[in-house]
Design a protein around this motif. Structure first.
Motif, mmCIF file in Angstrom:
data_model
loop_
_atom_site.group_PDB
_atom_site.id
_atom_site.type_symbol
_atom_site.label_atom_id
_atom_site.label_comp_id
_atom_site.label_asym_id
_atom_site.label_seq_id
_atom_site.Cartn_x
_atom_site.Cartn_y
_atom_site.Cartn_z
ATOM 1 N N GLY A 103 -1.305 -60.318 -23.736
ATOM 2 C CA GLY A 103 -0.432 -59.214 -24.111
ATOM 3 C C GLY A 103 1.029 -59.472 -23.823
ATOM 4 O O GLY A 103 1.898 -58.766 -24.326
ATOM 5 N N LEU A 104 1.300 -60.475 -22.986
ATOM 6 C CA LEU A 104 2.680 -60.845 -22.661
ATOM 7 C C LEU A 104 2.834 -62.361 -22.782
ATOM 8 O O LEU A 104 3.406 -63.015 -21.906
ATOM 9 C CB LEU A 104 3.037 -60.406 -21.238
ATOM 10 N N GLU A 105 2.305 -62.922 -23.858
ATOM 11 C CA GLU A 105 2.246 -64.373 -24.021
ATOM 12 C C GLU A 105 3.649 -64.975 -24.032
ATOM 13 O O GLU A 105 4.507 -64.554 -24.823
ATOM 14 C CB GLU A 105 1.507 -64.739 -25.311
ATOM 15 N N PRO A 106 3.896 -65.941 -23.141
ATOM 16 C CA PRO A 106 5.226 -66.561 -23.092
ATOM 17 C C PRO A 106 5.412 -67.565 -24.226
ATOM 18 O O PRO A 106 4.444 -68.124 -24.751
ATOM 19 C CB PRO A 106 5.223 -67.265 -21.736
ATOM 20 N N GLY A 107 6.658 -67.802 -24.577
ATOM 21 C CA GLY A 107 6.959 -68.757 -25.643
ATOM 22 C C GLY A 107 7.130 -68.053 -26.971
ATOM 23 O O GLY A 107 7.496 -66.881 -27.045
ATOM 24 N N SER A 108 6.828 -68.779 -28.036
ATOM 25 C CA SER A 108 6.998 -68.251 -29.387
ATOM 26 C C SER A 108 5.627 -68.103 -30.043
ATOM 27 O O SER A 108 4.630 -68.603 -29.529
ATOM 28 C CB SER A 108 7.857 -69.221 -30.211
ATOM 29 N N PRO A 109 5.571 -67.414 -31.220
ATOM 30 C CA PRO A 109 4.292 -67.318 -31.929
ATOM 31 C C PRO A 109 3.700 -68.676 -32.285
ATOM 32 O O PRO A 109 2.489 -68.796 -32.477
ATOM 33 C CB PRO A 109 4.657 -66.511 -33.182
ATOM 34 N N HIS A 111 4.241 -71.490 -30.336
ATOM 35 C CA HIS A 111 4.031 -72.334 -29.157
ATOM 36 C C HIS A 111 3.870 -71.463 -27.918
ATOM 37 O O HIS A 111 4.816 -70.795 -27.484
ATOM 38 C CB HIS A 111 5.206 -73.296 -28.955
ATOM 39 N N LEU A 112 2.661 -71.454 -27.351
ATOM 40 C CA LEU A 112 2.379 -70.696 -26.141
ATOM 41 C C LEU A 112 2.781 -71.534 -24.925
ATOM 42 O O LEU A 112 2.227 -72.605 -24.684
ATOM 43 C CB LEU A 112 0.889 -70.353 -26.075
ATOM 44 N N ASP A 113 3.751 -71.059 -24.174
ATOM 45 C CA ASP A 113 4.292 -71.825 -23.041
ATOM 46 C C ASP A 113 3.521 -71.473 -21.762
ATOM 47 O O ASP A 113 3.993 -70.713 -20.914
ATOM 48 C CB ASP A 113 5.784 -71.521 -22.882
ATOM 49 N N LEU A 114 2.328 -72.057 -21.622
ATOM 50 C CA LEU A 114 1.519 -71.775 -20.444
ATOM 51 C C LEU A 114 2.082 -72.423 -19.187
ATOM 52 O O LEU A 114 1.785 -71.979 -18.072
ATOM 53 C CB LEU A 114 0.069 -72.238 -20.674
ATOM 54 N N ASP A 115 2.879 -73.465 -19.331
ATOM 55 C CA ASP A 115 3.461 -74.105 -18.155
ATOM 56 C C ASP A 115 4.405 -73.142 -17.426
ATOM 57 O O ASP A 115 4.418 -73.072 -16.190
ATOM 58 C CB ASP A 115 4.216 -75.372 -18.558
ATOM 59 N N ALA A 116 5.185 -72.394 -18.195
ATOM 60 C CA ALA A 116 6.074 -71.405 -17.587
ATOM 61 C C ALA A 116 5.266 -70.316 -16.888
ATOM 62 O O ALA A 116 5.618 -69.876 -15.774
ATOM 63 C CB ALA A 116 6.989 -70.795 -18.646
ATOM 64 N N ALA A 117 4.171 -69.881 -17.526
ATOM 65 C CA ALA A 117 3.306 -68.864 -16.919
ATOM 66 C C ALA A 117 2.675 -69.393 -15.638
ATOM 67 O O ALA A 117 2.559 -68.667 -14.638
ATOM 68 C CB ALA A 117 2.230 -68.450 -17.914
ATOM 69 N N ARG A 118 2.274 -70.666 -15.651
ATOM 70 C CA ARG A 118 1.660 -71.263 -14.464
ATOM 71 C C ARG A 118 2.654 -71.287 -13.293
ATOM 72 O O ARG A 118 2.298 -70.972 -12.158
ATOM 73 C CB ARG A 118 1.170 -72.671 -14.786
ATOM 74 N N ARG A 119 3.895 -71.672 -13.576
ATOM 75 C CA ARG A 119 4.906 -71.717 -12.521
ATOM 76 C C ARG A 119 5.148 -70.328 -11.937
ATOM 77 O O ARG A 119 5.261 -70.157 -10.712
ATOM 78 C CB ARG A 119 6.207 -72.305 -13.061
ATOM 79 N N LYS A 120 5.212 -69.317 -12.797
ATOM 80 C CA LYS A 120 5.437 -67.956 -12.327
ATOM 81 C C LYS A 120 4.263 -67.466 -11.487
ATOM 82 O O LYS A 120 4.449 -66.854 -10.419
ATOM 83 C CB LYS A 120 5.661 -67.024 -13.525
ATOM 84 N N ALA A 121 3.040 -67.739 -11.958
ATOM 85 C CA ALA A 121 1.845 -67.306 -11.228
ATOM 86 C C ALA A 121 1.749 -67.996 -9.872
ATOM 87 O O ALA A 121 1.422 -67.367 -8.859
ATOM 88 C CB ALA A 121 0.597 -67.584 -12.060
ATOM 89 N N GLN A 122 2.031 -69.284 -9.834
ATOM 90 C CA GLN A 122 1.947 -70.019 -8.574
ATOM 91 C C GLN A 122 2.995 -69.521 -7.574
ATOM 92 O O GLN A 122 2.717 -69.392 -6.380
ATOM 93 C CB GLN A 122 2.131 -71.523 -8.820
ATOM 94 N N ALA A 123 4.177 -69.224 -8.071
ATOM 95 C CA ALA A 123 5.216 -68.701 -7.189
ATOM 96 C C ALA A 123 4.798 -67.347 -6.607
ATOM 97 O O ALA A 123 5.037 -67.061 -5.422
ATOM 98 C CB ALA A 123 6.529 -68.562 -7.960
ATOM 99 N N LEU A 124 4.156 -66.512 -7.425
ATOM 100 C CA LEU A 124 3.663 -65.223 -6.943
ATOM 101 C C LEU A 124 2.619 -65.413 -5.853
ATOM 102 O O LEU A 124 2.661 -64.759 -4.804
ATOM 103 C CB LEU A 124 3.049 -64.437 -8.105
#
Length: 496
Positions: A103-109, A111-124
């Motif tokens: 529902g809040l997929e990072p990147g563009s339609p 290209h899904l930028d899961l690396d950015a999501a991973r960095r954010k999740a790990q920091a949390l």
């Protein structure tokens, strides 16, 4: 302290029910506010309004000093409010990381930028002090870890106000304590949380203040310091409540149920035990370790392997035949298996026995008079409110629905009662009543197999305690030797 959330005169009416009656409360940054009350008191309706799932009929809300009028959960998320539901809202075949970004997929339609999501999740996770495997499918995770995923999902959406609805229902004591440590750290960082629970001991352990709702109204907000379990229960119910189960030592008789090598797909891998007349045998364990398969196999609802004897005779693989022999079953989900919600109390009171005398009358037709007399006896004996046999089951609160199920199963005069989660999701008043009914039935000579994820219930009622882990019995503990810590370790698979 500054206010994180303010509710003023929140009112919500449904047909025949005033769910919220001018409710006002304040939540401050840096605190855990517990919200308690009986079933039907209005807690869930109030939180649905806060989270944008339902609009109020009247009243106002503010978040961090700004007017707040959510039209959907997305509005709540944008305002910094997250909710962890009692029944997890996760897509099980997806990985943890995929659930976080849904529902809040990072990147563009493109290209899904899961690396950015991973960095954010790990920091949390690093900041909050717990870890979950981001690349593991949710369906492969224990329930305690799934709950961490639910919390992480809310925090990934930058929730500063966290609502937790019955968050410890499926946790071991150790996992619950881990959750409490997280909550303390979370609010210490300047956030706020609302903690909803029927477990008053946990409420006093984790909260800073406690708001009590009864019959749709706030009856008081008290600080944790100086508040007792008895005082909270009295505020919730409006009368004195006996929180301790008073029972004499068991006087077990003949073996009623004998189980040898019982296995049933997908999780029950082979268990052996016996239950005697006049005793309560408790089965403890985190949900999902084979308890559902055990109960359904014994009730004739699921194919199984192994030997099951009832009063020395093989138990037939048929729910109707098992019931006819004198086995009663309180199912773990009263809405799915215990009641037909659109049936009246009179009709629900005879479910499973409608073909038996005295309910089957001339030419096989149901005897309305016998049904009415039986239903009237049930609502009077088990304090079902309102005292109506004509109302549909869906019109009753959860605690009164459960009393209908428990009353039906006990009034049959069974020789064996299989009670699965008999007080799940019910308030302290109904818990007191159901516990007393089970002990009285035991004292009359009934054999009771009690399956519960609530360790307090297991410790209070059981004459012997079995602990299940990954489909097997990993230990038997006498009540006088049982502690939450010892049982919790066994429930996590740690054996001496």
């Amino acid at each position: 302290m500054e206010k994180a959330l303010v509710l003023k005169d929140i009112t919500k009416r449904f047909p025949l029910v005033l769910a919220n009656d001018r409710i006002s409360l304040d939540l401050y940054w840096g605190e855990v506010l517990a919200l308690v009350g009986e079933n039907g008191a209005g807690k869930s309706t109030l939180m649905k309004i806060v989270y944008g799932l339902q609009p109020p009929d009247r009243g106002e809300m503010w978040v961090d000093g700004r007017p707040y009028r959510p039209k959907s959960p997305m509005d709540a998320i944008r305002a910094g409010i997250g909710m962890v539901h009692q029944h997890f809202m996760l897509v099980e075949p997806f990985t943890v990381l995929e659930n976080l970004v849904l529902g809040l997929e990072p990147g563009s339609p493109l290209h899904l930028d899961l690396d950015a999501a991973r960095r954010k999740a790990q920091a949390l996770m690093d900041r909050l002090g717990f870890q979950v495997p981001l690349d593991e499918r949710v369906e492969n995770l224990p329930v305690g870890v799934q709950q961490r995923v639910e919390i992480l999902k809310a925090l990934y959406r930058e929730a500063r106000i966290l609502i937790l609805d019955e968050p410890t229902a499926v946790l071991t004591p150790q996992e619950a304590e881990e959750l409490f440590r997280f909550l303390r750290a979370y609010v210490a960082q300047g956030n706020a949380a609302i903690f909803i629970s029927h477990k008053l001991k946990e409420v006093l352990e984790v909260s800073d203040r406690i708001t009590v709702i009864r019959d749709g109204r706030v009856v008081g907000t008290v600080p944790k310091e100086g508040t007792t379990l008895e005082a909270l229960a009295r505020m919730m119910v409006g009368r004195e409540v006996v929180l301790r189960v008073e029972k004499a030592p068991a006087r077990p008789g003949e073996t009623v149920l004998e189980v040898e090598g019982l296995a049933a797909p997908p999780r029950l891998k082979g268990v052996s035990f016996r239950v005697r007349a006049g005793e309560i045998v408790g089965v403890a364990g985190v949900e999902g370790n084979g308890q559902t398969e055990l109960v359904e196999a014994l009730a004739g609802l699921r194919p199984h392997q192994g030997v099951v004897r009832f009063l020395g005779q093989p138990l037939p693989p048929s729910a109707r035949k098992v019931r006819a022999l004198g086995v009663s079953h309180i199912p773990e989900d009263r809405l799915a298996r215990g009641l037909v919600l659109d049936f009246s109390v009179k009709e629900n009171a005879i479910l499973g026995d409608q073909q038996e005398r005295p309910f089957r009358g001339f030419l096989g037709f149901l005897d309305d008079g016998a049904m009415e007399a039986h239903a009237r006896r049930l609502v009077e004996s088990f304090d079902v409110r309102p005292r109506s046999t004509a109302l549909s089951a869906r019109r009753f609160s959860g605690g009164n629905q459960q009393k209908i199920v428990v009353g039906r199963e006990l009034l049959r005069g069974p020789k064996l009662l299989i009670a699965a989660q008999p007080t799940r999701g019910v308030d302290v008043g109904a818990i007191e009543f159901i516990h007393r009914a089970l002990v009285e039935a035991r004292d009359r000579g009934l054999a009771v197999l009690l399956v519960s994820a609530d360790l307090n219930e297991i410790l209070a009622l059981s004459d012997r305690i079995l602990v299940m882990y990954e489909g097997r019995v990993v230990g038997e503990v006498a009540p006088e030797e049982a502690t939450e810590a010892r049982l919790g370790l066994l429930m996590a698979g740690v054996t001496p």
